[in-house]
Design an enzyme around this catalytic site. Structure first.
Site, PDB file in Angstrom:
ATOM      1  N   PRO A   2       0.832  -1.215   0.000  1.00 24.59           N
ATOM      2  CG  PRO A   2      -0.669  -1.532   1.729  1.00 24.59           C
ATOM      3  CD  PRO A   2       0.628  -2.032   1.173  1.00 24.59           C
ATOM      4  CD  GLU A   3       4.017   2.867  -2.760  1.00 27.75           C
ATOM      5  OE1 GLU A   3       4.358   3.859  -2.077  1.00 27.75           O
ATOM      6  OE2 GLU A   3       4.818   1.992  -3.116  1.00 27.75           O
ATOM      7  CG  HIS A  89      -4.497 -14.052   6.601  1.00 23.89           C
ATOM      8  ND1 HIS A  89      -3.313 -14.640   6.954  1.00 23.89           N
ATOM      9  CD2 HIS A  89      -4.999 -14.786   5.577  1.00 23.89           C
ATOM     10  CE1 HIS A  89      -3.096 -15.695   6.182  1.00 23.89           C
ATOM     11  NE2 HIS A  89      -4.104 -15.801   5.346  1.00 23.89           N
ATOM     12  NE  ARG A 107       4.966 -10.738   2.378  1.00 22.36           N
ATOM     13  CZ  ARG A 107       5.827 -10.231   1.504  1.00 22.36           C
ATOM     14  NH1 ARG A 107       5.387  -9.598   0.453  1.00 22.36           N
ATOM     15  NH2 ARG A 107       7.123 -10.344   1.708  1.00 22.36           N
ATOM     16  NE  ARG A 151      19.094  14.657  -0.267  1.00 22.53           N
ATOM     17  CZ  ARG A 151      18.266  13.897   0.423  1.00 22.53           C
ATOM     18  NH1 ARG A 151      18.044  12.667   0.052  1.00 22.53           N
ATOM     19  NH2 ARG A 151      17.665  14.384   1.489  1.00 22.53           N
TER      20      ARG A 151
END
Ligand SMILES: [Zn+2]
Length: 271
Positions: A2-3, A89, A107, A151
């Site tokens: 999930p973002e 789950h 997971r 950077r």
């Protein structure tokens, strides 16, 4: 995984309904990534406040303290007025007078952690290294230019790092760089202020579109993981290797940067 847009759509799916609800019980399943940090009974009888999001974390205020939640690799949250029996789950239930907020996570890289506030304790530590929110008004071209100046890494890697701006995961970083016309291999410190302005705008636009894509299906919202998939159907460059660029017709290329696939158009994305 999930973002940020999935997490934001998840928040929108239950925040209004759970606000003001009293917690009546807490049920823990198998261990998640980190322990809860307090006995579950300490959460009972508290009242849920306004749910907010920081990066990919959700914050549920509960009187003097709150729960910081993360969906990990495979987690999803659902809120139902009557919850079904927990399945194998389902590892966390926050039962309230209005319904049950349930974390389902096969997971178990997800987490629910007690913290005294967003700035202190566990939340303070976990959120410390996060960059600005993409919709924060401070996130603009000047700010991005200053952040990238020191950077030497490729601009796509700098976006993915999450310590400059949060939310620009792989798909979204590719799409934003395409919109801004920037080659993903461009060294961060070589980007002009004007191009940083385009990029900041593109990151915001891309994430807003993803939230909208998810939000448009909010009514029958079941699974946050579907959002990235639906967003990909509308992607302008991501996943389009070998196809003609929608803007200039050049063939879209795929390269690997930091073990992640990058899709870009060599015609309209310049160094
Ligand atoms: Zn092109």
């Amino acid at each position: 995984m999930p973002e940020l847009p999935e997490v934001e759509v998840t928040r929108l799916s239950f925040a209004d309904r759970i606000a003001g609800a009293r917690v009546t019980a807490v049920r823990l399943g198998k261990p998640l990534r980190w322990p809860l940090g307090v006995p579950a009974e300490r959460i009972v009888e508290r009242t849920v406040g306004a749910v907010s999001r920081r990066g990919k974390y959700l914050w549920l205020p509960l009187d003097d303290g709150g729960l910081l939640m993360h969906l990990g690799m495979s987690g999803s949250l659902s809120f139902a007025s009557v919850a079904a029996q927990p399945g194998p789950h389902d590892h966390f239930d926050l039962v309230t007078a209005r319904g049950t907020l349930r974390l389902t996570d096969p997971r178990r890289f997800g987490a629910v952690v007690w913290s005294p506030s967003l700035d202190a304790g566990a939340a303070g530590r976990l959120l410390a290294g996060l960059g600005l929110e993409p919709f924060d008004e401070r996130f603009d071209g000047a700010w991005l230019h200053a952040a990238l100046r020191g950077r030497r890494v490729a601009v796509k890697a700098a976006l993915l790092g999450g310590d400059i701006v949060v939310g620009a995961g792989n798909i979204y970083a590719c799409e934003a760089l395409f919109q801004a016309g920037i080659d993903p291999r461009t060294r961060s410190d070589r980007l002009s202020r004007a191009r940083c302005h385009s990029l900041a705008q593109a990151v915001r636009d891309t994430l807003a579109r993803a939230v909208e894509t998810g939000g448009s299906t909010l009514r029958d919202f079941r699974d946050a993981h579907g959002i990235a998939g639906r967003f990909q159907l509308h992607a302008r460059v991501y996943g389009r290797e070998g196809q003609a660029c929608l803007r200039c017709g050049t063939t879209v290329r795929r390269i690997v940067q930091g073990q992640r696939s990058t899709f870009f158009c060599p015609g309209c994305q310049r160094r």
